[in-house]
Design a protein around this motif. Structure first.
Motif, PDB file in Angstrom:
ATOM      1  N   ARG A 108      -3.034   6.964  -6.641  1.00  0.00           N
ATOM      2  CA  ARG A 108      -2.995   6.620  -5.226  1.00  0.00           C
ATOM      3  C   ARG A 108      -2.692   5.121  -5.077  1.00  0.00           C
ATOM      4  O   ARG A 108      -2.894   4.349  -6.001  1.00  0.00           O
ATOM      5  CB  ARG A 108      -4.299   6.985  -4.516  1.00  0.00           C
ATOM      6  CG  ARG A 108      -4.650   8.463  -4.611  1.00  0.00           C
ATOM      7  CD  ARG A 108      -5.990   8.768  -3.963  1.00  0.00           C
ATOM      8  NE  ARG A 108      -6.403  10.138  -4.184  1.00  0.00           N
ATOM      9  CZ  ARG A 108      -6.080  11.166  -3.401  1.00  0.00           C
ATOM     10  NH1 ARG A 108      -5.327  10.950  -2.340  1.00  0.00           N
ATOM     11  NH2 ARG A 108      -6.506  12.383  -3.677  1.00  0.00           N
ATOM     12  N   PRO A 109      -2.214   4.694  -3.897  1.00  0.00           N
ATOM     13  CA  PRO A 109      -1.824   3.285  -3.735  1.00  0.00           C
ATOM     14  C   PRO A 109      -2.949   2.300  -4.021  1.00  0.00           C
ATOM     15  O   PRO A 109      -2.738   1.255  -4.642  1.00  0.00           O
ATOM     16  CB  PRO A 109      -1.391   3.212  -2.265  1.00  0.00           C
ATOM     17  CG  PRO A 109      -0.949   4.595  -1.936  1.00  0.00           C
ATOM     18  CD  PRO A 109      -1.854   5.504  -2.719  1.00  0.00           C
ATOM     19  N   GLU A 110      -4.181   2.633  -3.589  1.00  0.00           N
ATOM     20  CA  GLU A 110      -5.286   1.695  -3.806  1.00  0.00           C
ATOM     21  C   GLU A 110      -5.621   1.551  -5.281  1.00  0.00           C
ATOM     22  O   GLU A 110      -6.046   0.483  -5.748  1.00  0.00           O
ATOM     23  CB  GLU A 110      -6.528   2.125  -3.027  1.00  0.00           C
ATOM     24  CG  GLU A 110      -7.095   3.493  -3.404  1.00  0.00           C
ATOM     25  CD  GLU A 110      -6.456   4.651  -2.660  1.00  0.00           C
ATOM     26  OE1 GLU A 110      -7.057   5.737  -2.641  1.00  0.00           O
ATOM     27  OE2 GLU A 110      -5.357   4.455  -2.091  1.00  0.00           O
ATOM     28  N   LEU A 163       1.844   6.621  -7.973  1.00  0.00           N
ATOM     29  CA  LEU A 163       1.244   6.851  -6.661  1.00  0.00           C
ATOM     30  C   LEU A 163       0.558   8.210  -6.606  1.00  0.00           C
ATOM     31  O   LEU A 163      -0.482   8.363  -5.957  1.00  0.00           O
ATOM     32  CB  LEU A 163       2.311   6.738  -5.570  1.00  0.00           C
ATOM     33  CG  LEU A 163       2.880   5.334  -5.340  1.00  0.00           C
ATOM     34  CD1 LEU A 163       4.031   5.379  -4.348  1.00  0.00           C
ATOM     35  CD2 LEU A 163       1.791   4.386  -4.844  1.00  0.00           C
ATOM     36  N   SER A 188      -3.351   0.985   5.647  1.00  0.00           N
ATOM     37  CA  SER A 188      -2.072   1.033   6.343  1.00  0.00           C
ATOM     38  C   SER A 188      -1.186  -0.103   5.861  1.00  0.00           C
ATOM     39  O   SER A 188      -1.645  -1.058   5.243  1.00  0.00           O
ATOM     40  CB  SER A 188      -2.287   0.909   7.854  1.00  0.00           C
ATOM     41  OG  SER A 188      -2.948  -0.312   8.150  1.00  0.00           O
ATOM     42  N   SER A 192      -5.809   5.641   2.177  1.00  0.00           N
ATOM     43  CA  SER A 192      -5.121   4.417   1.781  1.00  0.00           C
ATOM     44  C   SER A 192      -4.990   3.476   2.966  1.00  0.00           C
ATOM     45  O   SER A 192      -4.949   3.895   4.122  1.00  0.00           O
ATOM     46  CB  SER A 192      -3.736   4.740   1.224  1.00  0.00           C
ATOM     47  OG  SER A 192      -3.835   5.562   0.081  1.00  0.00           O
ATOM     48  N   SER A 213       0.848  -1.202   0.000  1.00  0.00           N
ATOM     49  CA  SER A 213       0.000   0.000   0.000  1.00  0.00           C
ATOM     50  C   SER A 213       0.882   1.251   0.000  1.00  0.00           C
ATOM     51  O   SER A 213       1.712   1.425  -0.874  1.00  0.00           O
ATOM     52  CB  SER A 213      -0.944  -0.022   1.198  1.00  0.00           C
ATOM     53  OG  SER A 213      -1.861   1.054   1.124  1.00  0.00           O
ATOM     54  N   THR A 214       0.736   2.104   1.013  1.00  0.00           N
ATOM     55  CA  THR A 214       1.503   3.343   1.046  1.00  0.00           C
ATOM     56  C   THR A 214       2.995   3.115   1.307  1.00  0.00           C
ATOM     57  O   THR A 214       3.786   4.050   1.198  1.00  0.00           O
ATOM     58  CB  THR A 214       0.954   4.288   2.138  1.00  0.00           C
ATOM     59  OG1 THR A 214       0.934   3.589   3.390  1.00  0.00           O
ATOM     60  CG2 THR A 214      -0.460   4.744   1.806  1.00  0.00           C
TER      61      THR A 214
END
Length: 406
Positions: free
Chosen positions: A242-244, A238, A178, A176, A42-43
């Motif tokens: 975004r990460p998702e 990213l 964790s 996002s 993820s992030t």
């Protein structure tokens, strides 16, 4: 009657070696590896990229030091044998051949996924493998020329994509997920798959001019350029998705650019995978040639073409095996297994380098390889251990037979 040791022709300079390394690394996963890495971290994706880069740097440094001392085809197969003993050299060679054969299958399937209709993809992948095998058969210089063209086009596509992503608006998205340390390490192990192409430079040690100078220069140059490209693409993805968003798409780059650019990105992805496959087949065939020359694989594969100066039987054998694999396997399994096997290969490289110079670099590299290998998905770890164990069993059987016959 003494055996005549056949050797390859030294034709490649530093620029050629760098191009082959770039063709392996930049094409190996930049268009696809960020999705599973984002799913794991993820992030924490950029942290995973940084860890993968550190381990890759240690591996590259160890490989460069060893290649300068042992400028022969085979890479860590040769280094492990000379520094640690015959068994460790064999295990490194076995891990490289089976792991990178799986990588060849993964890249061929990636090419087909972008250019072939559903249902035809395995057959197109097999045809691509056979075509590239024919290209390598004609001589390594033709392979370098083709790789140079592919790398140039791929870098242009990636540069245009990064610029387009930063100029586009950011997709809306919620908070996002964790990340955990385990997820970051798993993402680093997956991202390492895309960095591992510098091994191709070391395995070409017998075809490089002045290897003691060329290989230690070419490996860090290729790795540094690749890291810059990967970092730029990761940051742009990213920021844009975004990460998702990255984690939810099989082809995030094609979705992150404006709609009109998507066909260009897809074509670039297919071309990049093609370049990676070209260099991968080249490296696997050289290690196969070296192992056959030493009797760990059928000696019939240790032949050099009298006109083209390439290990033509080893190249044909590798090409046929990969062509069969793409008809029997899938992309996910090939990538996970390849990562585990290649991390084993580099663990032996770092252990070998430590016997040359007892510094921190090989220690960090060895520890990093072990940690990342066992941070991969369970299925990849289990299948990787099983295949390595099969290789060990084969070594023990053939060693006993050799002793009995002597």
């Amino acid at each position: 009657m003494h055996d005549v040791r056949v050797e390859l022709t030294r034709r490649l300079g530093t620029g050629d070696a760098v191009v082959l390394g770039l063709g392996s690394m930049i094409g190996a996963g930049v268009f696809a590896v960020f999705t599973p890495a984002a799913q794991a971290a993820s992030t924490g994706l950029l942290a995973g990229l940084a860890i993968a880069a550190v381990v890759a740097y240690c591996n590259a440094t160890s490989s460069a030091r060893l290649a300068a001392v042992y400028p022969s085809s085979g890479g860590t197969y040769v280094y492990g044998r000379e520094r640690l003993g015959e068994f460790w050299g064999y295990l490194a060679g076995w891990g490289f051949v089976v792991g990178k054969t799986a990588s060849c299958a993964a890249m061929a399937l990636t090419v087909a996924a972008y250019v072939a209709p559903v249902g035809w993809q395995p057959y197109v992948a097999a045809a691509v493998v056979l075509a590239l095998t024919g290209l390598n058969y004609r001589g390594v210089q033709r392979s370098v020329l083709a790789t140079r063209v592919i790398v140039s086009v791929t870098l242009l596509v990636l540069a245009a994509s990064v610029i387009a992503m930063f100029l586009s608006g950011r997709d809306p998205g919620g908070p996002s997920a964790s990340f955990s340390l385990g997820g970051v390490l798993q993402s680093a192990g997956l991202l390492f798959f895309a960095f591992a192409g510098y091994a191709r430079i070391a395995t070409l040690g017998e075809e490089v001019r002045d290897p003691a100078r060329t290989i230690p220069r070419a490996i860090p140059i290729a790795l540094g350029l690749t890291l810059v490209v990967y970092a730029a693409v990761a940051v742009a993805l990213l920021w844009r998705l975004r990460p998702e968003g990255v984690a939810s798409l099989a082809d995030p780059l094609a979705h992150a650019v404006p709609h009109g650019m998507a066909p260009v990105v897809r074509a670039g992805a297919a071309l990049a995978a093609l370049g990676s496959l070209l260099a991968l087949v080249l490296g696997v065939s050289r290690t196969t040639f070296a192992m056959a020359r030493d009797g760990h694989l059928p000696r019939v594969l240790a032949a050099v073409h009298p006109r083209f100066g390439v290990p033509h039987r080893a190249e044909l054998a590798v090409g046929l095996v990969v062509a069969v694999l793409v008809l029997l396997t899938d992309l996910r399994g090939a990538i996970g297994f390849s990562s585990f096997a290649v991390l084993t290969y580099y663990a032996i490289a770092n252990a070998s380098a430590w016997t040359l110079r007892r510094s921190a670099v090989p220690v960090v590299g060895l520890a990093g390889c072990v940690v990342l290998a066992f941070s991969l998905p369970v299925a990849s770890v289990v299948s990787g251990c099983a295949v390595l164990a099969a290789g060990v069993l084969a070594y023990l059987v053939f060693s006993r037979r050799a002793k009995a016959s002597s």
